[in-house]
Design an enzyme around this catalytic site. Structure first.
Site, PDB file in Angstrom:
ATOM      1  N   ALA A 204       1.594  55.781  93.931  1.00 13.43           N
ATOM      2  CA  ALA A 204       2.570  56.751  93.430  1.00 13.43           C
ATOM      3  C   ALA A 204       3.538  57.127  94.544  1.00 13.43           C
ATOM      4  O   ALA A 204       3.175  57.116  95.724  1.00 13.43           O
ATOM      5  CB  ALA A 204       1.845  57.990  92.932  1.00 13.43           C
TER       6      ALA A 204
ATOM      7  N   GLY B  25      -2.150  54.401  93.097  1.00 12.75           N
ATOM      8  CA  GLY B  25      -1.593  54.020  91.796  1.00 12.75           C
ATOM      9  C   GLY B  25      -1.337  52.524  91.701  1.00 12.75           C
ATOM     10  O   GLY B  25      -1.386  51.949  90.609  1.00 12.75           O
TER      11      GLY B  25
ATOM     12  N   GLU C  81      -4.504  51.129  90.708  1.00 11.63           N
ATOM     13  CA  GLU C  81      -4.762  51.516  89.314  1.00 11.63           C
ATOM     14  C   GLU C  81      -4.012  50.593  88.355  1.00 11.63           C
ATOM     15  O   GLU C  81      -4.566  50.146  87.337  1.00 11.63           O
ATOM     16  CB  GLU C  81      -4.372  52.984  89.092  1.00 11.63           C
ATOM     17  CG  GLU C  81      -5.383  53.923  89.752  1.00 11.63           C
ATOM     18  CD  GLU C  81      -4.970  55.384  89.754  1.00 11.63           C
ATOM     19  OE1 GLU C  81      -3.810  55.664  90.090  1.00 11.63           O
ATOM     20  OE2 GLU C  81      -5.808  56.232  89.418  1.00 11.63           O
TER      21      GLU C  81
ATOM     22  N   GLU D 143      -6.082  58.289  98.023  1.00 18.25           N
ATOM     23  CA  GLU D 143      -5.660  59.605  97.508  1.00 18.25           C
ATOM     24  C   GLU D 143      -6.383  60.755  98.185  1.00 18.25           C
ATOM     25  O   GLU D 143      -5.809  61.820  98.411  1.00 18.25           O
ATOM     26  CB  GLU D 143      -5.895  59.691  95.997  1.00 18.25           C
ATOM     27  CG  GLU D 143      -4.861  58.960  95.148  1.00 18.25           C
ATOM     28  CD  GLU D 143      -5.192  57.500  94.919  1.00 18.25           C
ATOM     29  OE1 GLU D 143      -5.986  56.927  95.688  1.00 18.25           O
ATOM     30  OE2 GLU D 143      -4.646  56.924  93.956  1.00 18.25           O
TER      31      GLU D 143
HETATM   32  C1  HSC Z   1      -1.313  57.878  94.262  1.00 14.66           C
HETATM   33  O1  HSC Z   1      -1.077  56.718  94.150  1.00 14.66           O
HETATM   34  C2  HSC Z   1      -1.837  58.740  93.179  1.00 14.66           C
HETATM   35  C3  HSC Z   1      -2.253  57.944  91.959  1.00 14.66           C
HETATM   36  O2  HSC Z   1      -3.636  57.988  91.774  1.00 14.66           O
HETATM   37  C4  HSC Z   1      -1.535  58.383  90.754  1.00 14.66           C
HETATM   38  C5  HSC Z   1      -1.611  59.843  90.437  1.00 14.66           C
HETATM   39  C6  HSC Z   1      -0.915  60.065  89.121  1.00 14.66           C
HETATM   40  C7  HSC Z   1      -0.787  61.520  88.810  1.00 14.66           C
HETATM   41  C8  HSC Z   1      -0.774  61.672  87.358  1.00 14.66           C
HETATM   42  C9  HSC Z   1      -0.995  63.072  87.048  1.00 14.66           C
HETATM   43  C10 HSC Z   1      -1.553  63.243  85.632  1.00 14.66           C
HETATM   44  N1  HSC Z   1       5.168  57.004  98.532  1.00 14.66           N
HETATM   45  O3  HSC Z   1       3.395  54.002 106.746  1.00 14.66           O
HETATM   46  P1  HSC Z   1       4.656  53.275 106.966  1.00 14.66           P
HETATM   47  C11 HSC Z   1       6.877  55.201 102.995  1.00 14.66           C
HETATM   48  S1  HSC Z   1      -1.019  58.706  95.719  1.00 14.66           S
HETATM   49  C12 HSC Z   1       6.348  57.186  99.128  1.00 14.66           C
HETATM   50  O4  HSC Z   1       5.508  53.662 108.099  1.00 14.66           O
HETATM   51  P2  HSC Z   1       3.120  50.883 107.393  1.00 14.66           P
HETATM   52  C13 HSC Z   1       6.640  55.904 104.320  1.00 14.66           C
HETATM   53  O5  HSC Z   1       6.878  57.273 104.224  1.00 14.66           O
HETATM   54  C14 HSC Z   1      -0.476  57.454  96.817  1.00 14.66           C
HETATM   55  N2  HSC Z   1       6.645  56.650 100.328  1.00 14.66           N
HETATM   56  O6  HSC Z   1       4.432  51.695 107.002  1.00 14.66           O
HETATM   57  C15 HSC Z   1       7.657  55.185 105.191  1.00 14.66           C
HETATM   58  O7  HSC Z   1       8.919  55.711 104.870  1.00 14.66           O
HETATM   59  P3  HSC Z   1      10.036  55.964 105.970  1.00 14.66           P
HETATM   60  C16 HSC Z   1      -1.610  56.676  97.365  1.00 14.66           C
HETATM   61  C17 HSC Z   1       5.716  55.916 100.930  1.00 14.66           C
HETATM   62  O8  HSC Z   1       3.479  49.448 107.210  1.00 14.66           O
HETATM   63  C18 HSC Z   1       7.624  53.761 104.648  1.00 14.66           C
HETATM   64  O9  HSC Z   1       7.081  53.841 103.334  1.00 14.66           O
HETATM   65  N3  HSC Z   1      -1.124  55.758  98.360  1.00 14.66           N
HETATM   66  C19 HSC Z   1       4.466  55.689 100.344  1.00 14.66           C
HETATM   67  O10 HSC Z   1       2.580  51.335 108.697  1.00 14.66           O
HETATM   68  C20 HSC Z   1       6.779  52.813 105.455  1.00 14.66           C
HETATM   69  O11 HSC Z   1       5.485  53.403 105.607  1.00 14.66           O
HETATM   70  C21 HSC Z   1      -1.181  56.008  99.680  1.00 14.66           C
HETATM   71  O12 HSC Z   1      -1.709  57.004 100.128  1.00 14.66           O
HETATM   72  C22 HSC Z   1       4.205  56.263  99.086  1.00 14.66           C
HETATM   73  N4  HSC Z   1       3.050  56.065  98.432  1.00 14.66           N
HETATM   74  O13 HSC Z   1       2.023  51.278 106.296  1.00 14.66           O
HETATM   75  C23 HSC Z   1      -0.583  54.971 100.565  1.00 14.66           C
HETATM   76  N5  HSC Z   1       3.743  54.917 101.184  1.00 14.66           N
HETATM   77  O14 HSC Z   1      10.370  54.595 106.493  1.00 14.66           O
HETATM   78  C24 HSC Z   1       0.227  55.628 101.632  1.00 14.66           C
HETATM   79  C25 HSC Z   1       4.518  54.675 102.241  1.00 14.66           C
HETATM   80  O15 HSC Z   1      11.113  56.641 105.245  1.00 14.66           O
HETATM   81  N6  HSC Z   1       0.883  54.637 102.479  1.00 14.66           N
HETATM   82  N7  HSC Z   1       5.709  55.267 102.097  1.00 14.66           N
HETATM   83  O16 HSC Z   1       9.361  56.813 107.016  1.00 14.66           O
HETATM   84  C26 HSC Z   1       0.291  54.001 103.495  1.00 14.66           C
HETATM   85  O17 HSC Z   1      -0.889  54.106 103.712  1.00 14.66           O
HETATM   86  C27 HSC Z   1       1.146  53.173 104.407  1.00 14.66           C
HETATM   87  O18 HSC Z   1       2.468  53.639 104.296  1.00 14.66           O
HETATM   88  C28 HSC Z   1       1.131  51.656 104.087  1.00 14.66           C
HETATM   89  C29 HSC Z   1       2.221  50.943 104.959  1.00 14.66           C
HETATM   90  C30 HSC Z   1      -0.237  51.070 104.445  1.00 14.66           C
HETATM   91  C31 HSC Z   1       1.446  51.387 102.658  1.00 14.66           C
END
Ligand code: HSC
Ligand code: NAD
Length: 727
Positions: free
Chosen positions: A61, A102, A105, A125
């Site tokens: 997400a 997500g 998912e 998450e």
């Molecule tokens: C989720 O998915 C919730 C779901 O379960 C759904 C819930 C639904 C709700 C429904 C309600 C009823 N979003 O880290 P980096 C950006 S929660 C936006 O430097 P790397 C980051 O800020 C999500 N941006 O690169 C940066 O931007 P900048 C669960 C995101 O190669 C750029 O991407 N997922 C983003 O060292 C590069 O990132 C996570 O927790 C995101 N999701 O690592 C994954 N992810 O350039 C979080 C990254 O502007 N991400 N960005 O500074 C990571 O762990 C790492 O970023 C990676 C890449 C391993 C993907």
């Protein structure tokens, strides 16, 4: 941004595209929804492949959209997962790079999953204060069973593709073009029944002791992540998967998500996530930034001193496959150091083997033990980790300057001595830099990189890059006594010590701060670090006073309050865990079980009597306030002095190096949450009653921010002139 679609031999390929990580924004979800509808309606399409652009499936997400009004959102992620699963045409997920949160998912909504060998999947998450809330907690245990799902969802760990294959998360791992392979598989399964591939229809694979497993996990996370709600919610969602049919489980998952969302914790953890990204983009006032400087390759390293820190630093380098020369002062110390390093490396090998990695030992960099400085002539980097003593450090840097090649980076692990003074004895001060590791150095995520006056941007970039190579987070700070992190912690430790002089039991203080969520209370932490190490730091920085006998102990130095207790313990050679006795007693040296020490309690009563210190009841709230607000106050002083680039830097340091509870965002975030006027008024109150403790005197910068109307944390730096920066 588009989820464009092309058809290859009856297979529609839908590509997630939202650079850089294909975060599932509302717009992207809408586009995928549309493309999926079209593919399902198109009679020429017999199967569908879902993949991601830019070599990544999806990082989940879009975290930047969290907190925005939900009416702005298009079709939800959960609906999309259900539509994928309900598609009459088989859908294959082609996972490259990452499928996280997500993203995973979505992949679990698909009927088949193929992953590239270098891909990773996971549900991180929990690290953002939420839970997988688009069916992840209900579909994953139906695919791989409750126990592995529990481990993945509560730890948030990234699972490599090969492990995902073993667990059954993916059907195939490939080393070539993943999308092509997914198209081949999609063609193969056209018209095959999909029932067994629709995870929501399957029973949860559950051992008879599933409830007990969940209970046990709950006890564990409550202890490990004290006060953090998301790990507990993850477990309750899995409990729902065990007990309830899928549709009811989904309701529970949503209920738990809504509950978490209405607490402060997700915002704090999401702040911490973006703070880490901001800190990685360091810039110097000279305009040098991570974008313009370039790191030099580190192919070989040396570590000098194999004590508490050096042995962990060697292990950390070896884990990153960097060959290391480990140097000590004499045969005896070398032998002790060798045994300690070998034991740490052995543990690493066992861990890797448990994860199914073959030939684990060969994946570590080699370690060569030596007493000969001559062996360091070709290494790319040297990290010094000898006693905290300026004269000794200078002697070593003089030798390094003579022995090492001119391009070698000369790093010191000093806890707070002047980098410029150390650099002054070398003929290449531009190569000298502080690399401040945290205990235990092979596991703690933080590396404080300390910039001296002459340190070159190449040295900074190389040290920051080394942090990444070691799997750590580098934070660039300026040079001043104790740098950033230790300046704050020193104030906190001082308060804790003053509080025991005033009548608190040290066990109560540790308990209060651990209940707040800090990993280890101040006294247990000091015992772990080594009281001798703290004592040497204080002595070097002139913070230690003369200690004679109990009657002549001064608890005042000039007009300032001073506690001689640390000095007293060190004079008895009570250095903490390493000697089996410190603030606490331990069953043996290097023991872990901290036990109350009746001697210390008696001594403290006698001490209070002699110094006519009034024993008073100090509430748990006052303990927390005084320790934390003294720490936070110093944080504002560090910002004012230009030692850290912003409050985010301090928070990243505390979240990753000092056991600050991530669900509270970091000390500066906590201050902003409590409200700066509250922080100021508490400090004023405690300073009024303790005018001899300068650490409680409110910082000028804090006062300024309060006068400016308590601006949001992201604006604080704009109230400081850039001229203050020491970076
Ligand atoms: C989720 O998915 C919730 C779901 O379960 C759904 C819930 C639904 C709700 C429904 C309600 C009823 N979003 O880290 P980096 C950006 S929660 C936006 O430097 P790397 C980051 O800020 C999500 N941006 O690169 C940066 O931007 P900048 C669960 C995101 O190669 C750029 O991407 N997922 C983003 O060292 C590069 O990132 C996570 O927790 C995101 N999701 O690592 C994954 N992810 O350039 C979080 C990254 O502007 N991400 N960005 O500074 C990571 O762990 C790492 O970023 C990676 C890449 C391993 C993907
Ligand atoms: P330590 O006392 O455990 O180990 C120091 C080691 O240096 C000893 O093994 C000693 O034999 C060796 N040594 C001394 N003189 C030497 C010489 N001339 N050549 C080679 N080796 C020599 O100390 P430590 O806790 O590992 O601390 C080392 C440094 O790291 C200090 O500067 C300390 O302030 C800093 N530091 C310590 C911690 C901590 O938590 N202990 C954390 C961060 C930084």
């Amino acid at each position: 941004m588009a989820a464009f679609r092309h058809i290859s031999d009856a297979v529609a390929v839908i590509t997630l595209s939202n650079p850089p990580v294909n975060a599932l924004s509302s717009a992207l979800l809408q586009a995928v929804h549309k493309a999926l509808g079209e593919a399902n309606e198109d009679s020429a399409v017999k199967a569908i492949v879902l993949c991601g652009d830019h070599g990544k499936f999806s990082a989940g997400a879009d975290i930047r959209e969290f907190g925005q009004p939900s009416k702005k959102r298009g079709p939800g992620l959960l609906l999309l997962c259900d539509l994928l699963e309900g598609s009459k045409k088989p859908v294959v997920a082609a996972i490259e790079g990452v499928a996280l949160g997500g993203g995973l998912e979505l992949a679990l909504g698909c009927h088949y999953r193929i992953a590239h060998v270098q891909a990773r999947v996971g549900f991180p998450e929990v690290n953002l204060g939420i839970l997988p809330a688009a069916s992840g907690t209900q579909r994953l245990p139906r695919l791989i069973g409750i126990s592995p799902a529990l481990s993945m969802i509560t730890t948030g760990k990234f699972v490599p593709a090969t492990e995902a294959l073993k667990l059954g998360i993916v059907d195939e791992v490939v080393n070539e073009n993943t999308v092509d392979k997914a198209i081949q598989l999609a063609k193969k399964v056209i018209d095959q029944p999909l029932g067994s591939r629709q995870l929501s229809t399957l029973p949860v694979q559950c051992p008879p002791n599933a409830e007990a497993l969940l209970d046990e996990a709950l006890v564990k996370v409550k202890k490990q992540f004290r006060g953090a709600l998301s790990p507990q919610a993850c477990i309750e969602a899995l409990r729902a998967a065990v007990r309830l049919p899928y549709s009811e489980g989904i309701k529970k998952e949503k209920e738990l998500f809504d509950f978490l969302y209405n607490t402060d914790q997700p915002r704090a953890q999401q702040y911490a996530f973006f703070a880490e990204r901001k800190v990685a983009k360091w810039t110097l006032p000279s305009g040098v930034s991570w974008k313009t400087a370039s790191p030099q390759p580190i192919r070989t390293a040396a570590v000098i001193g194999l004590g508490t820190m050096g042995r962990g630093i060697v292990t950390s380098l070896a884990k990153a496959q960097i060959p290391v020369i480990a140097l000590e002062q004499d045969e005896k110390q070398l032998d002790i150091g060798r045994k300690a390093v070998m034991s740490l490396l052995h543990r690493e090998i066992l861990k890797m083997e448990q994860l199914g990695q073959s030939a684990a030992a060969s994946q570590l960099g080699s370690v060569q033990f030596s007493l000969d400085y001559g062996e360091l002539r070709d290494v790319d980097i040297v990290i010094e980790a000898v006693f905290e003593n300026m004269a000794l450090k200078k002697e070593i840097f003089r030798r390094l300057s003579a022995v090492c090649k001119p391009e070698a980076f000369l790093c010191t692990n000093t806890s707070g001595l002047n980098i410029d003074e150390i650099a002054s004895v070398t003929d290449k001060p531009q190569m000298v830099i502080g690399t401040h590791f945290f205990l235990p150095a092979h596991t703690m995520k933080l590396l404080e990189v300390v910039h001296g006056r002459h340190t070159s941007s190449t040295s900074i970039y190389t040290a920051m890059h080394l942090a990444k190579t070691l799997g750590k987070i580098g934070v660039l700070v300026g040079n001043c006594p104790l740098f950033a992190g230790n300046r704050l912690i020193w104030q906190y430790m001082q308060q804790a010590i003053f509080l025991i002089e005033e009548g608190n039991k040290l066990e109560e203080i540790d308990q209060a701060l651990e209940d707040f969520g800090i990993g280890m209370g101040p006294f247990r932490m000091m015992d772990l670090v080594g009281l001798d190490v703290l004592w040497k730091i204080e002595t070097e920085l002139g913070l230690m006073g003369p200690t004679l006998s109990i009657e002549t102990l001064a608890c005042q130095r000039g007009s300032k309050r001073y506690s001689p207790l640390l000095d007293i313990l060190c004079k008895k050679k009570w250095f903490g865990r390493k000697s089996g006795q410190g603030w606490y007693k331990y069953e043996k040296s290097e023991g872990r079980n901290a036990m109350s020490d009746p001697w210390l309690h008696n001594f403290l009563s006698e001490y209070r009597g002699i110094h006519k210190l009034k024993t008073r009841f100090v509430s748990q709230d006052e303990v927390i306030d005084r320790c934390l607000y003294a720490l936070i106050n110093e944080g504002f002083k560090v910002l004012e002095d230009g030692i850290a680039s912003g409050p985010e830097d301090i928070d990243v340091i505390y979240n990753n190096g000092y056991g600050w509870p991530k669900h509270k965002g970091g000390p500066m975030y906590y201050a902003s949450l409590v409200g700066l006027p509250v922080v100021l008024s508490k400090l004023e109150k405690y300073y009024e009653t303790n005018p001899d403790i300068p650490g409680l005197k409110p910082s000028g910068f804090l006062k300024k921010l309060v006068a400016k109307g308590n601006p949001p944390l992201q604006e604080w730096q704009s109230y400081l002139g850039s001229q203050s920066s020491k970076l």
